[in-house]
Scaffold this active site. Structure first.
Site, PDB file in Angstrom:
ATOM      1  N   LYS A  10      56.174  40.492  45.103  1.00  0.00           N
ATOM      2  CA  LYS A  10      55.747  41.824  45.516  1.00  0.00           C
ATOM      3  C   LYS A  10      55.229  41.787  46.966  1.00  0.00           C
ATOM      4  O   LYS A  10      55.016  40.707  47.530  1.00  0.00           O
ATOM      5  CB  LYS A  10      54.667  42.326  44.553  1.00  0.00           C
ATOM      6  CG  LYS A  10      55.152  42.497  43.103  1.00  0.00           C
ATOM      7  CD  LYS A  10      54.000  43.008  42.223  1.00  0.00           C
ATOM      8  CE  LYS A  10      54.391  43.127  40.761  1.00  0.00           C
ATOM      9  NZ  LYS A  10      53.249  43.555  39.910  1.00  0.00           N
ATOM     10  N   ARG A 119      57.308  33.243  32.980  1.00  0.00           N
ATOM     11  CA  ARG A 119      56.091  33.984  32.579  1.00  0.00           C
ATOM     12  C   ARG A 119      54.902  33.024  32.421  1.00  0.00           C
ATOM     13  O   ARG A 119      53.776  33.373  32.753  1.00  0.00           O
ATOM     14  CB  ARG A 119      56.335  34.744  31.263  1.00  0.00           C
ATOM     15  CG  ARG A 119      57.406  35.824  31.343  1.00  0.00           C
ATOM     16  CD  ARG A 119      56.947  37.086  32.017  1.00  0.00           C
ATOM     17  NE  ARG A 119      55.949  37.812  31.283  1.00  0.00           N
ATOM     18  CZ  ARG A 119      55.640  39.090  31.522  1.00  0.00           C
ATOM     19  NH1 ARG A 119      56.271  39.771  32.473  1.00  0.00           N
ATOM     20  NH2 ARG A 119      54.714  39.694  30.841  1.00  0.00           N
ATOM     21  N   THR A 125      48.828  39.102  33.361  1.00  0.00           N
ATOM     22  CA  THR A 125      49.005  40.263  34.250  1.00  0.00           C
ATOM     23  C   THR A 125      47.816  40.441  35.194  1.00  0.00           C
ATOM     24  O   THR A 125      47.991  40.773  36.368  1.00  0.00           O
ATOM     25  CB  THR A 125      49.147  41.548  33.391  1.00  0.00           C
ATOM     26  OG1 THR A 125      50.284  41.401  32.547  1.00  0.00           O
ATOM     27  CG2 THR A 125      49.310  42.780  34.262  1.00  0.00           C
ATOM     28  N   ARG A 136      49.311  33.493  39.400  1.00  0.00           N
ATOM     29  CA  ARG A 136      48.352  34.603  39.555  1.00  0.00           C
ATOM     30  C   ARG A 136      46.912  34.095  39.523  1.00  0.00           C
ATOM     31  O   ARG A 136      46.054  34.583  40.254  1.00  0.00           O
ATOM     32  CB  ARG A 136      48.586  35.645  38.455  1.00  0.00           C
ATOM     33  CG  ARG A 136      49.849  36.487  38.689  1.00  0.00           C
ATOM     34  CD  ARG A 136      50.204  37.309  37.467  1.00  0.00           C
ATOM     35  NE  ARG A 136      51.271  38.262  37.696  1.00  0.00           N
ATOM     36  CZ  ARG A 136      51.877  38.952  36.729  1.00  0.00           C
ATOM     37  NH1 ARG A 136      51.504  38.770  35.462  1.00  0.00           N
ATOM     38  NH2 ARG A 136      52.838  39.797  37.012  1.00  0.00           N
ATOM     39  N   ASN A 156      49.099  41.411  41.813  1.00  0.00           N
ATOM     40  CA  ASN A 156      49.254  40.132  41.109  1.00  0.00           C
ATOM     41  C   ASN A 156      50.486  39.361  41.565  1.00  0.00           C
ATOM     42  O   ASN A 156      50.999  38.507  40.856  1.00  0.00           O
ATOM     43  CB  ASN A 156      49.252  40.349  39.590  1.00  0.00           C
ATOM     44  CG  ASN A 156      50.327  41.329  39.160  1.00  0.00           C
ATOM     45  OD1 ASN A 156      51.212  41.666  39.952  1.00  0.00           O
ATOM     46  ND2 ASN A 156      50.281  41.770  37.921  1.00  0.00           N
ATOM     47  N   HIS A 159      56.499  40.128  39.957  1.00  0.00           N
ATOM     48  CA  HIS A 159      57.046  40.727  38.738  1.00  0.00           C
ATOM     49  C   HIS A 159      58.001  39.708  38.124  1.00  0.00           C
ATOM     50  O   HIS A 159      58.774  39.085  38.845  1.00  0.00           O
ATOM     51  CB  HIS A 159      57.827  42.016  39.027  1.00  0.00           C
ATOM     52  CG  HIS A 159      58.671  42.409  37.858  1.00  0.00           C
ATOM     53  ND1 HIS A 159      58.158  43.072  36.765  1.00  0.00           N
ATOM     54  CD2 HIS A 159      59.973  42.148  37.559  1.00  0.00           C
ATOM     55  CE1 HIS A 159      59.114  43.227  35.865  1.00  0.00           C
ATOM     56  NE2 HIS A 159      60.231  42.676  36.328  1.00  0.00           N
TER      57      HIS A 159
HETATM   58  P1  ADP Z   1      53.438  42.289  33.859  1.00  0.00           P
HETATM   59  O1  ADP Z   1      53.758  42.502  35.326  1.00  0.00           O
HETATM   60  O2  ADP Z   1      52.532  41.100  33.679  1.00  0.00           O
HETATM   61  O3  ADP Z   1      54.654  42.255  32.974  1.00  0.00           O
HETATM   62  P2  ADP Z   1      52.913  45.032  32.914  1.00  0.00           P
HETATM   63  O4  ADP Z   1      54.377  45.229  32.709  1.00  0.00           O
HETATM   64  O5  ADP Z   1      51.994  45.367  31.784  1.00  0.00           O
HETATM   65  O6  ADP Z   1      52.560  43.541  33.400  1.00  0.00           O
HETATM   66  O7  ADP Z   1      52.430  45.924  34.142  1.00  0.00           O
HETATM   67  C1  ADP Z   1      53.232  46.080  35.273  1.00  0.00           C
HETATM   68  C2  ADP Z   1      52.380  45.959  36.510  1.00  0.00           C
HETATM   69  O8  ADP Z   1      51.464  47.065  36.533  1.00  0.00           O
HETATM   70  C3  ADP Z   1      51.475  44.753  36.601  1.00  0.00           C
HETATM   71  O9  ADP Z   1      52.158  43.619  37.109  1.00  0.00           O
HETATM   72  C4  ADP Z   1      50.372  45.217  37.522  1.00  0.00           C
HETATM   73  O10 ADP Z   1      50.747  45.090  38.891  1.00  0.00           O
HETATM   74  C5  ADP Z   1      50.285  46.686  37.221  1.00  0.00           C
HETATM   75  N1  ADP Z   1      49.192  47.033  36.312  1.00  0.00           N
HETATM   76  C6  ADP Z   1      49.129  46.808  34.998  1.00  0.00           C
HETATM   77  N2  ADP Z   1      48.001  47.322  34.482  1.00  0.00           N
HETATM   78  C7  ADP Z   1      47.339  47.890  35.503  1.00  0.00           C
HETATM   79  C8  ADP Z   1      46.106  48.607  35.641  1.00  0.00           C
HETATM   80  N3  ADP Z   1      45.324  48.826  34.637  1.00  0.00           N
HETATM   81  N4  ADP Z   1      45.761  49.060  36.838  1.00  0.00           N
HETATM   82  C9  ADP Z   1      46.534  48.846  37.887  1.00  0.00           C
HETATM   83  N5  ADP Z   1      47.696  48.177  37.840  1.00  0.00           N
HETATM   84  C10 ADP Z   1      48.093  47.701  36.679  1.00  0.00           C
END
Ligand code: ADP
Length: 179
Positions: A10, A119, A125, A136, A156, A159
């Site tokens: 990102k 992962r 996340t 992360r 973070n 993706h």
């Molecule tokens: P991952 O990227 O670990 O698969 P998710 O698909 O649940 O996680 O979420 C997508 C992205 O949304 C996360 O990588 C993060 O950047 C963002 N995100 C998730 N939850 C929140 C939140 N509560 N507030 C802000 N950003 C969030």
């Protein structure tokens, strides 16, 4: 056949010049780089990247609610609602804006159980909850409460596809030339 997965570094990873270090971690674990590019201004792809269905929105919102509950934070006070789908929609809008805010680096990695392996290396996340040794966890301490105070997504760095269907859809979206 070896599994393939899509990873996006990102804009925060690119801006911090962590691209090489992060790719090295994947390679060190036996994953192979199949495709990579620097993406700028591909707004149509970014808009389609994150799903719009209720299941996805509720999932993202639900994780946020669970984290707030753990911290004793009222979602209603923090972001004006405790409806998971509505929180998911807000986070999705922040994410789309954030991914369009600077260069990002999409790539396809392959390897034995590549989706699960990536992962595992990437970690939780929420960087604040990600274990030390994960990408992360090692490069960020961001959290949802801080991010949401600033009306932005959690930074973070990465993706990574979550399952084979997601990987297939995302590889086709970002690298349409691949068979
Ligand atoms: P991952 O990227 O670990 O698969 P998710 O698909 O649940 O996680 O979420 C997508 C992205 O949304 C996360 O990588 C993060 O950047 C963002 N995100 C998730 N939850 C929140 C939140 N509560 N507030 C802000 N950003 C969030």
């Amino acid at each position: 056949m070896l599994e393939q997965t899509l990873v996006i570094l990102k804009p925060d990873a690119y801006a911090r010049s962590l691209t090489g270090e992060i790719i090295a971690r994947f390679e060190r674990c036996g994953l192979r780089l199949e495709q990579i590019r620097i993406s700028r201004g591909e707004h149509a792809i970014i808009e389609d990247h994150y799903p719009r269905d209720d299941e996805w929105l509720t999932g993202v919102g639900g994780k946020t609610l669970a984290d707030y509950e753990r911290l004793g934070i009222s979602a209603k006070e923090k972001i004006g609602t405790d409806d998971a789908a509505e929180i998911g929609r807000t986070v999705r809008r922040w994410l789309v804006d954030f991914l369009g805010s600077g260069p990002l680096v999409p790539m396809v990695l392959s390897g034995n159980r590549a989706i699960e392996t990536v992962r595992k290396l990437v970690g939780n996340t929420l960087p604040v909850a990600a274990a030390p040794g994960t990408i992360r966890g090692d490069y960020s301490s961001d959290s949802a409460d801080l991010a949401n105070d600033q009306s932005r997504p959690v930074r973070n760095l990465i993706h990574a596809s979550g399952d084979p269907e997601e990987a297939a859809r995302e590889i086709k979206l970002w690298f349409p030339g691949l068979a």
